[in-house]
Design a protein around this motif. Structure first.
Motif, mmCIF file in Angstrom:
data_model
loop_
_atom_site.group_PDB
_atom_site.id
_atom_site.type_symbol
_atom_site.label_atom_id
_atom_site.label_comp_id
_atom_site.label_asym_id
_atom_site.label_seq_id
_atom_site.Cartn_x
_atom_site.Cartn_y
_atom_site.Cartn_z
ATOM 1 N N TYR A 1 0.839 -1.207 0.000
ATOM 2 C CA TYR A 1 0.000 0.000 0.000
ATOM 3 C C TYR A 1 0.871 1.252 0.000
ATOM 4 C CZ TYR A 1 -2.736 3.854 1.909
ATOM 5 O OH TYR A 1 -3.296 5.088 2.115
ATOM 6 N N GLU B 1 -4.074 3.729 -7.223
ATOM 7 C CA GLU B 1 -4.808 4.124 -6.015
ATOM 8 C C GLU B 1 -5.781 3.033 -5.581
ATOM 9 O OE1 GLU B 1 -6.916 8.047 -4.111
ATOM 10 O OE2 GLU B 1 -7.213 7.697 -6.264
ATOM 11 N N GLU B 2 -6.631 2.562 -6.491
ATOM 12 C CA GLU B 2 -7.569 1.494 -6.147
ATOM 13 C C GLU B 2 -6.826 0.201 -5.829
ATOM 14 O OE1 GLU B 2 -7.850 3.557 -8.625
ATOM 15 O OE2 GLU B 2 -9.830 4.504 -8.511
ATOM 16 N N ASN C 1 -5.521 0.259 -2.348
ATOM 17 C CA ASN C 1 -6.598 0.140 -1.358
ATOM 18 C C ASN C 1 -6.985 -1.322 -1.134
ATOM 19 O OD1 ASN C 1 -6.683 2.856 -0.821
ATOM 20 N ND2 ASN C 1 -8.306 3.287 -2.309
ATOM 21 N N ARG D 1 -8.345 3.449 8.180
ATOM 22 C CA ARG D 1 -8.717 3.833 6.810
ATOM 23 C C ARG D 1 -7.467 4.284 6.071
ATOM 24 N NH1 ARG D 1 -14.029 4.422 5.681
ATOM 25 N NH2 ARG D 1 -15.503 4.404 7.422
ATOM 26 N N PRO D 2 -7.428 4.064 4.758
ATOM 27 C CA PRO D 2 -6.286 4.589 3.992
ATOM 28 C C PRO D 2 -6.102 6.073 4.267
ATOM 29 C CG PRO D 2 -7.637 3.169 2.614
ATOM 30 C CD PRO D 2 -8.388 3.361 3.888
#
Length: 371
Positions: free
Chosen positions: A194, A220-221, A224, A368-369
Motif C-alpha cells: 500500500y 490508487e484502487e 486500497n 482507513r487509507p
C-alpha cells in the motif's frame, strides 16, 4: 441470457479467473516465466502453511471489526476496475530506452509473481478450510490478487511477454511458514505494498510528465485492496494476543528489518526505472518506511528507528554487498562471493540490533487509507 464474462476484472472466483488467464496465455514468454520462477532472497516466493491451524481461528473477539471489513470486501468496490479503458495510453515498447524497458519488465514480472503468490496461498485456504469466517476472507483476498495478477499480465502482453501462471503453480518451489510467520510476513507485504503504490501514485499526480506507463493510473484502487488485506491480517493477529507480545516481538522486529531491507536492496537494482519516475530511491524508501511504520502501529507494539544513524549506513552496506554478491556469482568468484555474503549478514545484524521504538497499541484496530 447473460453474455459470458470475458475479463478477469469482472470475475469473483479466483480459480475461474486463473483458468481464464491460462487460456489467454497464447503469447507466453519463457524468459518472463524463468524470471518469475527464480528463488532468491530478493524474489517473491510461494508459501504454504498449516491450514488446519488457520482453520481453527476463532474471530469472536474481533467480531465487530471483522464483520465491517468483510462487508466492505463483499461489496467489491473494485469489480471491473482492473482492465484497460480509455485512460490506457499507448505504450511505445519498441522505442523505450533499453535499460528502462528491462527494469520495468522486471518490476512488472516481480509484481505479477508477488500478487499471484498471494492468490495461490489464499485460494488454497479457501479450498482446504471449513471455518466459514476464514474461508470467506481468503476467498475474497484470492479474488483480488487474481485480478491484480491478470491485469499485470495484460500489460506484459503488450510488450510481447507473459508469465505462465499455471506453470508457476505446478513448478515453482513452495516455502513452508508457520501461520504466525505467514501473518507477520504477509501483513507487512500488504501494508508496505500500500505504502509503495500510494507514494508512487501521489508523486505522479503532482508530476504526470513522469508517468511513462498507464498502469500507474490504477495504483490508487490497487493499493486500497492491499490496505484491506493488511487490515484482515491485523485482525487475525489480534485474535491471539500472544502473537504480538513477549518473545514474538523479536520475530516482529526480524520481519520488519527483513522486509524493509529487502525492499531497499531490490529497488536500488532498478536505477533507470526510478529515474524515469522522477524518484530518488533513497527518498522513496524513507517515504515508504515512514508510512509503513505509522500503519503498523495498529497491531505491532514496536516500530524500527529509521532515523537512527546506523539505519541508512546499514542499508547502503547491504545494498553494496548484494551488488558484489551478484557480480561474484555471475563470474564464478568463490571467495568474493563468500566475502559479500558475510558483509550482507554483518549489515543485517547492524540493522536488526538498532533499538526499536515502543508504543502502546490502540484498542481500535481497523484503519482507513490515510495517504
Amino acid at each position: 441470457m447473460n453474455a459470458p464474462v470475458k475479463h478477469t476484472s469482472e470475475i469473483t472466483d479466483a480459480e475461474e479467473s486463473l483458468k481464464l488467464q491460462e487460456a489467454q496465455s497464447v503469447v507466453d514468454s519463457e524468459s518472463a516465466t524463468e524470471v518469475a520462477m527464480q528463488n532468491t532472497l530478493l524474489t517473491p516466493r510461494f508459501y504454504t502453511t498449516d491450514f488446519d491451524e488457520l482453520d481453527a481461528i476463532d474471530v469472536s473477539s474481533v467480531r465487530e471489526d471483522w464483520d465491517k471489513l468483510i462487508a466492505q470486501m463483499v461489496s467489491d468496490p473494485n469489480k471491473g476496475h482492473f482492465k484497460k479503458n480509455e485512460d490506457w495510453d499507448h505504450v511505445d515498447w519498441e522505442n523505450m530506452e533499453p535499460t528502462l524497458k528491462k527494469e520495468f519488465l522486471d518490476f512488472l514480472i516481480s509484481s505479477c509473481t508477488a500478487e499471484f503468490s498471494g492468490c495461490v496461498l489464499y485460494k488454497e485456504m479457501k479450498r482446504r478450510g471449513n471455518n466459514k469466517d476464514i474461508t470467506q476472507l481468503f476467498q475474497l483476498m484470492a479474488r483480488d490478487e487474481a485480478r491484480h495478477a491478470g491485469f499485470i499480465n495484460d500489460a506484459l502482453r503488450e510488450a510481447g511477454v507473459a508469465v505462465n501462471l499455471g506453470f508457476l503453480t505446478q513448478k515453482k518451489k513452495y516455502t513452508y511458514f508457520r501461520p504466525k510467520f505467514i501473518y507477520y510476513a504477509t501483513y507487512l507485504s500488504e501494508k508496505i505494498g500500500y505504502a509503495r503504490y500510494i507514494t508512487i501514485f501521489r508523486h505522479l499526480e503532482k508530476h504526470p510528465e513522469h508517468r511513462f506507463h498507464p498502469i500507474f493510473k490504477w495504483f490508487e484502487e490497487w493499493c486500497n485492496d492491499e490496505f484491506s488485506h493488511g487490515e484482515a491480517f491485523a485482525l487475525l493477529m489480534k485474535t491471539d494476543p500472544k502473537l504480538t507480545s513477549g518473545k514474538n516481538v523479536l520475530w516482529i522486529k526480524f520481519f520488519l528489518t527483513a522486509v524493509y531491507s529487502t525492499m531497499y536492496v531490490r529497488d536500488h537494482q532498478r536505477p533507470a526505472f526510478h529515474k524515469a519516475l522522477g524518484v530518488d530511491p533513497d527518498w522513496y524508501a524513507h517515504e515508504v518506511f515512514t508510512k509503513t511504520s505509522e500503519l503498523t502501529k495498529q497491531i505491532y507494539p514496536i516500530t524500527l528507528d529509521i532515523e537512527h544513524p546506523r539505519w541508512q549506513r546499514g542499508l547502503e552496506k547491504m545494498q553494496k554487498a548484494n551488488a558484489d554478491l551478484a557480480e561474484a556469482t555471475q563470474n564464478g568468484k568463490f571467495f568474493a562471493k563468500i566475502g559479500a555474503q558475510a558483509r550482507a549478514v554483518s549489515a543485517f545484524i547492524s540493522l536488526i540490533t538498532i533499538p526499536a521504538k515502543k508504543h502502546k497499541v490502540p484498542t481500535e484496530t481497523l484503519m482507513r487509507p490515510a495517504y
